[in-house]
Write a protein that holds these residues in place. Structure first.
Motif, PDB file in Angstrom:
ATOM      1  N   PHE A  51       0.808  -1.218   0.000  1.00  0.00           N
ATOM      2  CA  PHE A  51       0.000   0.000   0.000  1.00  0.00           C
ATOM      3  C   PHE A  51       0.845   1.275   0.000  1.00  0.00           C
ATOM      4  O   PHE A  51       0.399   2.306  -0.501  1.00  0.00           O
ATOM      5  N   VAL A  52       2.045   1.223   0.552  1.00  0.00           N
ATOM      6  CA  VAL A  52       2.842   2.441   0.681  1.00  0.00           C
ATOM      7  C   VAL A  52       4.141   2.349  -0.120  1.00  0.00           C
ATOM      8  O   VAL A  52       4.378   3.147  -1.032  1.00  0.00           O
ATOM      9  N   VAL A  53       4.959   1.367   0.203  1.00  0.00           N
ATOM     10  CA  VAL A  53       6.293   1.303  -0.404  1.00  0.00           C
ATOM     11  C   VAL A  53       6.208   1.093  -1.909  1.00  0.00           C
ATOM     12  O   VAL A  53       6.737   1.874  -2.698  1.00  0.00           O
ATOM     13  N   GLN A  54       5.523   0.018  -2.333  1.00  0.00           N
ATOM     14  CA  GLN A  54       5.456  -0.298  -3.754  1.00  0.00           C
ATOM     15  C   GLN A  54       4.607   0.693  -4.551  1.00  0.00           C
ATOM     16  O   GLN A  54       4.782   0.820  -5.756  1.00  0.00           O
ATOM     17  N   THR A  55       3.718   1.382  -3.884  1.00  0.00           N
ATOM     18  CA  THR A  55       2.816   2.306  -4.579  1.00  0.00           C
ATOM     19  C   THR A  55       3.373   3.709  -4.690  1.00  0.00           C
ATOM     20  O   THR A  55       3.238   4.363  -5.728  1.00  0.00           O
ATOM     21  N   PHE A  56       4.023   4.197  -3.632  1.00  0.00           N
ATOM     22  CA  PHE A  56       4.461   5.592  -3.608  1.00  0.00           C
ATOM     23  C   PHE A  56       5.972   5.772  -3.504  1.00  0.00           C
ATOM     24  O   PHE A  56       6.480   6.858  -3.805  1.00  0.00           O
ATOM     25  N   LEU A  57       6.707   4.754  -3.071  1.00  0.00           N
ATOM     26  CA  LEU A  57       8.120   4.941  -2.766  1.00  0.00           C
ATOM     27  C   LEU A  57       9.058   4.213  -3.716  1.00  0.00           C
ATOM     28  O   LEU A  57      10.262   4.174  -3.470  1.00  0.00           O
ATOM     29  N   VAL A  66       0.956   7.813 -10.924  1.00  0.00           N
ATOM     30  CA  VAL A  66       0.809   9.064 -11.665  1.00  0.00           C
ATOM     31  C   VAL A  66       0.021   8.844 -12.950  1.00  0.00           C
ATOM     32  O   VAL A  66      -0.825   9.664 -13.335  1.00  0.00           O
ATOM     33  N   THR A  67       0.274   7.714 -13.631  1.00  0.00           N
ATOM     34  CA  THR A  67      -0.473   7.405 -14.848  1.00  0.00           C
ATOM     35  C   THR A  67      -1.962   7.257 -14.549  1.00  0.00           C
ATOM     36  O   THR A  67      -2.816   7.763 -15.298  1.00  0.00           O
ATOM     37  N   ALA A  68      -2.297   6.564 -13.467  1.00  0.00           N
ATOM     38  CA  ALA A  68      -3.702   6.418 -13.086  1.00  0.00           C
ATOM     39  C   ALA A  68      -4.305   7.746 -12.642  1.00  0.00           C
ATOM     40  O   ALA A  68      -5.518   7.960 -12.780  1.00  0.00           O
ATOM     41  N   MET A  69      -3.470   8.638 -12.128  1.00  0.00           N
ATOM     42  CA  MET A  69      -3.953   9.917 -11.615  1.00  0.00           C
ATOM     43  C   MET A  69      -4.426  10.854 -12.725  1.00  0.00           C
ATOM     44  O   MET A  69      -5.347  11.663 -12.521  1.00  0.00           O
ATOM     45  N   ILE A  70      -3.833  10.783 -13.909  1.00  0.00           N
ATOM     46  CA  ILE A  70      -4.060  11.793 -14.947  1.00  0.00           C
ATOM     47  C   ILE A  70      -5.538  11.930 -15.312  1.00  0.00           C
ATOM     48  O   ILE A  70      -6.102  13.039 -15.227  1.00  0.00           O
ATOM     49  N   PRO A  71      -6.241  10.856 -15.741  1.00  0.00           N
ATOM     50  CA  PRO A  71      -7.667  11.045 -16.032  1.00  0.00           C
ATOM     51  C   PRO A  71      -8.503  11.344 -14.793  1.00  0.00           C
ATOM     52  O   PRO A  71      -9.535  12.021 -14.885  1.00  0.00           O
ATOM     53  N   LEU A  72      -8.055  10.887 -13.620  1.00  0.00           N
ATOM     54  CA  LEU A  72      -8.788  11.196 -12.391  1.00  0.00           C
ATOM     55  C   LEU A  72      -8.778  12.694 -12.108  1.00  0.00           C
ATOM     56  O   LEU A  72      -9.773  13.256 -11.646  1.00  0.00           O
ATOM     57  N   GLY A 305      -5.354   7.539  -7.077  1.00  0.00           N
ATOM     58  CA  GLY A 305      -4.598   6.757  -8.048  1.00  0.00           C
ATOM     59  C   GLY A 305      -3.717   5.726  -7.378  1.00  0.00           C
ATOM     60  O   GLY A 305      -3.581   4.597  -7.864  1.00  0.00           O
ATOM     61  N   GLY A 306      -3.115   6.069  -6.254  1.00  0.00           N
ATOM     62  CA  GLY A 306      -2.324   5.104  -5.496  1.00  0.00           C
ATOM     63  C   GLY A 306      -3.167   3.975  -4.954  1.00  0.00           C
ATOM     64  O   GLY A 306      -2.743   2.808  -4.941  1.00  0.00           O
ATOM     65  N   LEU A 307      -4.384   4.291  -4.520  1.00  0.00           N
ATOM     66  CA  LEU A 307      -5.277   3.256  -4.017  1.00  0.00           C
ATOM     67  C   LEU A 307      -5.653   2.284  -5.129  1.00  0.00           C
ATOM     68  O   LEU A 307      -5.705   1.067  -4.920  1.00  0.00           O
ATOM     69  N   TYR A 308      -5.882   2.799  -6.325  1.00  0.00           N
ATOM     70  CA  TYR A 308      -6.213   1.924  -7.453  1.00  0.00           C
ATOM     71  C   TYR A 308      -5.005   1.090  -7.868  1.00  0.00           C
ATOM     72  O   TYR A 308      -5.151  -0.076  -8.257  1.00  0.00           O
ATOM     73  N   THR A 309      -3.822   1.667  -7.810  1.00  0.00           N
ATOM     74  CA  THR A 309      -2.620   0.912  -8.138  1.00  0.00           C
ATOM     75  C   THR A 309      -2.410  -0.239  -7.159  1.00  0.00           C
ATOM     76  O   THR A 309      -2.107  -1.376  -7.550  1.00  0.00           O
ATOM     77  N   ALA A 323     -14.244  -7.880  -6.958  1.00  0.00           N
ATOM     78  CA  ALA A 323     -15.281  -7.407  -6.031  1.00  0.00           C
ATOM     79  C   ALA A 323     -14.688  -7.035  -4.670  1.00  0.00           C
ATOM     80  O   ALA A 323     -15.051  -6.006  -4.077  1.00  0.00           O
ATOM     81  N   MET A 324     -13.758  -7.852  -4.166  1.00  0.00           N
ATOM     82  CA  MET A 324     -13.169  -7.562  -2.865  1.00  0.00           C
ATOM     83  C   MET A 324     -12.241  -6.346  -2.933  1.00  0.00           C
ATOM     84  O   MET A 324     -12.149  -5.575  -1.969  1.00  0.00           O
ATOM     85  N   VAL A 325     -11.564  -6.175  -4.063  1.00  0.00           N
ATOM     86  CA  VAL A 325     -10.730  -4.981  -4.216  1.00  0.00           C
ATOM     87  C   VAL A 325     -11.597  -3.724  -4.183  1.00  0.00           C
ATOM     88  O   VAL A 325     -11.271  -2.723  -3.526  1.00  0.00           O
ATOM     89  N   LEU A 326     -12.728  -3.761  -4.879  1.00  0.00           N
ATOM     90  CA  LEU A 326     -13.644  -2.624  -4.861  1.00  0.00           C
ATOM     91  C   LEU A 326     -14.202  -2.392  -3.461  1.00  0.00           C
ATOM     92  O   LEU A 326     -14.401  -1.244  -3.042  1.00  0.00           O
ATOM     93  N   LEU A 327     -14.457  -3.483  -2.738  1.00  0.00           N
ATOM     94  CA  LEU A 327     -14.941  -3.343  -1.363  1.00  0.00           C
ATOM     95  C   LEU A 327     -13.911  -2.649  -0.490  1.00  0.00           C
ATOM     96  O   LEU A 327     -14.247  -1.725   0.277  1.00  0.00           O
ATOM     97  N   VAL A 328     -12.654  -3.044  -0.600  1.00  0.00           N
ATOM     98  CA  VAL A 328     -11.592  -2.438   0.201  1.00  0.00           C
ATOM     99  C   VAL A 328     -11.431  -0.962  -0.148  1.00  0.00           C
ATOM    100  O   VAL A 328     -11.317  -0.098   0.737  1.00  0.00           O
TER     101      VAL A 328
END
Length: 353
Positions: A51-57, A66-72, A305-309, A323-328
């Motif tokens: 959730f933190v290291v692999q996504t943001f660090l 960042v790629t997921a963030m652009i259309p958001l 975007g980080g949450l989706y990644t 479904a469980m990913v969407l729930l989380v």
């Protein structure tokens, strides 16, 4: 003794209180999501890593975020502009579909010279998004028709129109799948040399800066604040209410249409049935959490975007279902939304007479 308690809305929310509510809601939501994931078999030690290291660090994870963030950013900013003048744009996905279709149409017909084709695709996508929201705007201003209903219905019409094209004239003849032909190299947004991050990032940042400037320092921004606070009082004061609403709502549709073109030309490189899925929910959440502030839209879009990644990593490496990913993801976002109650309202004790 107390006779009860009342929730009284604050006239002004202090920045410190707003930040504390955001942080508290985020921590609570992440903790609850972690409990759910551990019960599903994800090792507790891996949660911080994913959730933190692999996504943001890490460079790769940050590039994906960042790629997921652009259309958001574009759909969140479009929703925020409409909310500024109390117009509920529930047809975000419809305007996104129209923008994607306009860009694809230019590609299929090879309109214009090659060096100008990509700018033409982006420009027509904005025009298509603005025109698609123009009808609900006219119905709202002329006859008071609820924009919630009209924009939502037009979103469904846009989706079925895409289906008609992909299963018909625009079907890729080389594969037979219901997707459009792949875009040529000159019709794609150039990569920035960092993973899949493309030049759509500059478009998103420019849109944020322009919106912040218009809202913060121009007369039009003042008109929008007045119209959003009390449309009847703004009209009585002689402000151009109809013009202000029209500019902000058409700008909302144009940004959502641009988001569709950015997805097609920046990441997918073709029109498919799934490119618009989920952006209605995302746009409304971003605009609400950012309180329609363009700069805050950028920050919230980055976190979302980080949450989706991270959700994509959970599906690939840990076998967690969609479904469980969407729930989380929903648990985290709902916790942050609910935490705003503590910032927007204060509790007043009622004592017996």
């Amino acid at each position: 003794m107390l006779d009860g308690a009342l929730l009284v809305r604050r006239q002004r929310v202090p920045l410190r209180l707003s930040a504390a509510s955001y942080l508290g809601g985020l921590v609570f939501g992440l903790a609850l999501a972690a409990l759910i994931l551990v019960q599903l078999g994800v090792p507790a030690a891996a949660l911080w890593q994913e959730f933190v290291v692999q996504t943001f660090l890490t460079s790769q994870g940050l590039g994906q975020t960042v790629t997921a963030m652009i259309p958001l950013v574009l759909v969140g900013l479009g929703t925020a502009l409409a909310l500024r003048v109390q117009f509920w744009n529930i047809g975000i996905e419809g305007q996104l579909w129209l923008g994607a279709m306009a860009a694809t149409w230019v590609s299929i017909l090879d309109l214009g010279p090659e060096p100008l084709r990509l700018p033409l695709m982006l420009a027509l996508s904005m025009l298509a998004g603005a025109l698609w929201i123009a009808l609900p705007l006219a119905l709202k201003l002329l006859w008071g028709v609820s924009e919630v209903i009209s924009t939502l219905l037009l979103g469904s019409i846009a989706f079925f129109w895409v289906q008609h094209q992909l299963f018909g004239a625009w079907r890729d003849g080389t594969t037979g799948f219901p997707t459009s032909p792949t875009l040529d190299a000159t019709e794609r947004l150039p990569l920035l040399g960092w993973g899949q991050v493309h030049a759509g990032l500059w478009l998103a940042l420019a849109a944020v800066v322009l919106a912040a400037a218009v809202i913060g320092v121009t007369r039009l921004g003042f008109y929008a604040r007045a119209v959003g606070a009390n449309r009847r009082a703004a009209r009585a004061a002689g402000l151009p209410v109809l013009l202000t609403v029209a500019i902000f709502v058409l700008g909302s549709g144009a940004l959502c249409g641009l988001a569709g073109a950015v997805i097609v030309t920046g990441t997918e490189f073709r029109l498919s049935q799934s490119i618009g899925a989920g952006y209605l929910f995302s746009g409304i959440v971003i605009a609400y959490l950012a309180r329609s502030n363009p700069l805050a839209v950028l920050v919230v879009s980055f976190l979302l975007g980080g949450l989706y990644t991270a959700g994509g990593v959970l599906k690939v490496f840990y076998g967690i279902s969609e479904a469980m990913v969407l729930l989380v993801q929903g648990v985290v976002l709902l916790s942050v939304l609910c935490a705003q109650l503590f910032a927007d309202y204060r509790v007043v004790a009622r004592r017996p007479q």
